[in-house]
Write a protein that holds these residues in place. Structure first.
Motif, PDB file in Angstrom:
ATOM      1  N   ARG A   1       0.798  -1.165   0.048  1.00  0.00           N
ATOM      2  CA  ARG A   1       0.074  -0.159   0.126  1.00  0.00           C
ATOM      3  C   ARG A   1       0.932   1.343   0.043  1.00  0.00           C
ATOM      4  O   ARG A   1       1.989   1.232   0.642  1.00  0.00           O
ATOM      5  CB  ARG A   1      -1.049  -0.141   1.127  1.00  0.00           C
ATOM      6  CG  ARG A   1      -0.332   0.151   2.672  1.00  0.00           C
ATOM      7  CD  ARG A   1      -1.351   0.180   3.738  1.00  0.00           C
ATOM      8  NE  ARG A   1      -0.721   0.447   4.860  1.00  0.00           N
ATOM      9  CZ  ARG A   1       0.107  -0.335   5.763  1.00  0.00           C
ATOM     10  NH1 ARG A   1       0.184  -1.514   5.152  1.00  0.00           N
ATOM     11  NH2 ARG A   1       0.371   0.026   6.909  1.00  0.00           N
TER      12      ARG A   1
ATOM     13  N   GLN B   1      -4.587  -4.871  -0.304  1.00  0.00           N
ATOM     14  CA  GLN B   1      -4.545  -3.515  -0.493  1.00  0.00           C
ATOM     15  C   GLN B   1      -5.493  -2.633  -0.557  1.00  0.00           C
ATOM     16  O   GLN B   1      -6.638  -3.187  -1.017  1.00  0.00           O
ATOM     17  CB  GLN B   1      -3.984  -3.530  -2.107  1.00  0.00           C
ATOM     18  CG  GLN B   1      -3.378  -2.167  -2.389  1.00  0.00           C
ATOM     19  CD  GLN B   1      -3.089  -2.215  -3.972  1.00  0.00           C
ATOM     20  OE1 GLN B   1      -3.322  -2.996  -4.811  1.00  0.00           O
ATOM     21  NE2 GLN B   1      -1.972  -1.499  -4.338  1.00  0.00           N
TER      22      GLN B   1
ATOM     23  N   GLU C   1      -6.657   2.276  -3.729  1.00  0.00           N
ATOM     24  CA  GLU C   1      -5.602   2.153  -4.544  1.00  0.00           C
ATOM     25  C   GLU C   1      -5.774   1.241  -5.734  1.00  0.00           C
ATOM     26  O   GLU C   1      -5.347   1.303  -6.655  1.00  0.00           O
ATOM     27  CB  GLU C   1      -4.390   1.840  -3.492  1.00  0.00           C
ATOM     28  CG  GLU C   1      -3.949   2.736  -2.519  1.00  0.00           C
ATOM     29  CD  GLU C   1      -2.717   2.199  -1.717  1.00  0.00           C
ATOM     30  OE1 GLU C   1      -2.033   1.420  -2.195  1.00  0.00           O
ATOM     31  OE2 GLU C   1      -2.608   2.783  -0.573  1.00  0.00           O
TER      32      GLU C   1
END
Length: 336
Positions: free
Chosen positions: A95, A264, A268
């Motif tokens: 991330r 994640q 994103e």
């Protein structure tokens, strides 16, 4: 008991799995064909320790896929040397600028490489569904679009409870603000207690949906809380999360707790360069399935986008066409 439904939206380039509970989006999983396999949650790899950071009590591990390298925490009595080979598993996906978090499973030999891939989205969904059906086709497309909208929404309103909720992610923490819009004819104290209860369950749903974790601070509606009651509600709301650590409720009405990162973050994932194109193909599929009488539907886009989306459009069959005469970054779906 909650009623769960499962939806799988698969196409070349991107797969989405959606879980719905009591008509609310519960979970969203997104997988891209371009994902680095070694970085997916649960993937196991042979890694080579490239650098040890004594101050962090951690090591950086090359898993054979380049940077960012994995981050492996070290226990008090663990001693490793640079160049040593280890078998590792991903416990948290990359991330921001951070590489994946790893745990050591044992020693290893040979070159850095993937030895056991992570479960695919289809496998995750089938595991969760068990004997329940996994819905595909038009239903799944509609739900995939709806899930993205919910995951991206800045505000959640539940007028039936007087709930106005905002959940935002910063570099340092997740901030949730529960506000109460008094309902006519309802006792304000009881209304505030109810909105905090429903708000905490909504916070849990949104964090699960968005795959957000870390330090979470919830600004509750009102003041003068009974600590035990709020903490009991919070623990119930987050009962399905692993390793939740709650702090005390502050006199300012702030509830703090910590969640471990795993997937994640969805924001994103949605920032993937091809997301807009995949969404256009998804809309093309929806048009084809909704209108089965029209002979052709065409996706118009720029030449660069067309080169990426061609396999996905071909997979939709002969009624789907791709035109590369459009403007870069723009997508138009039209009946042919």
């Amino acid at each position: 008991m909650a009623d769960f439904q499962y939806y799988l939206d698969e196409m070349p380039g991107e797969t989405r799995g959606i879980v719905v509970s009591d008509d609310r989006i519960h979970s969203l999983y997104i997988e891209h064909d371009s994902d680095t396999p070694q970085h997916r949650l649960g993937a196991q790899s042979v890694g080579r320790i490239t650098r040890i950071e004594p101050g962090l009590r951690a090591a950086f591990v090359d898993m054979g896929c380049g940077e960012p390298y994995g981050f492996m925490g070290l226990g008090k009595n663990q001693r490793f040397s640079e160049g040593e080979k280890v078998l590792v598993e991903v416990t948290a996906e990359p991330r921001e600028a951070k590489g994946p978090a790893l745990k050591r499973l044992g020693n290893a030999d040979g070159e850095p490489r993937l030895v056991k891939p992570a479960p695919r989205v289809r496998e995750i969904l089938e595991s969760l569904a068990g004997s329940n059906p996994v819905r595909m086709g038009l239903e799944a497309i509609e739900m995939a679009i709806h899930a993205e909208e919910e995951a991206s929404a800045a505000q959640v309103l539940r007028p039936e409870y007087g709930l106005d909720l905002s959940v935002q992610r910063t570099r340092a923490l997740i901030a949730a603000d529960i506000d109460y819009a008094p309902l006519p004819g309802k006792d304000s104290r009881k209304g505030r207690d109810a909105v905090n209860k429903h708000g905490l369950f909504e916070v849990a749903r949104l964090l699960r949906l968005r795959h957000w974790a870390g330090t979470v601070v919830v600004d509750l509606a009102g003041v003068g809380f009974v600590d035990d009651s709020i903490l009991t509600t919070a623990k119930s709301a987050f009962s399905t999360f692993e390793s939740v650590s709650f702090g005390p409720l502050s006199r300012f009405g702030l509830l703090q707790f910590s969640l471990p990162w795993r997937y994640q973050p969805i924001d994103e994932r949605l920032a993937h360069p091809a997301t807009a194109g995949f969404n256009a193909v998804r809309e093309l599929r929806r048009a084809l399935l909704t209108d089965t009488a029209s002979p052709v539907y065409e996706l118009v886009c720029g030449a660069g986008e067309a080169a990426v989306l061609a396999p996905a459009v071909r997979s939709l069959g002969p009624r789907a066409r791709l035109c590369a005469d459009g403007k870069p970054g723009q997508y138009i779906i039209r009946e042919g």
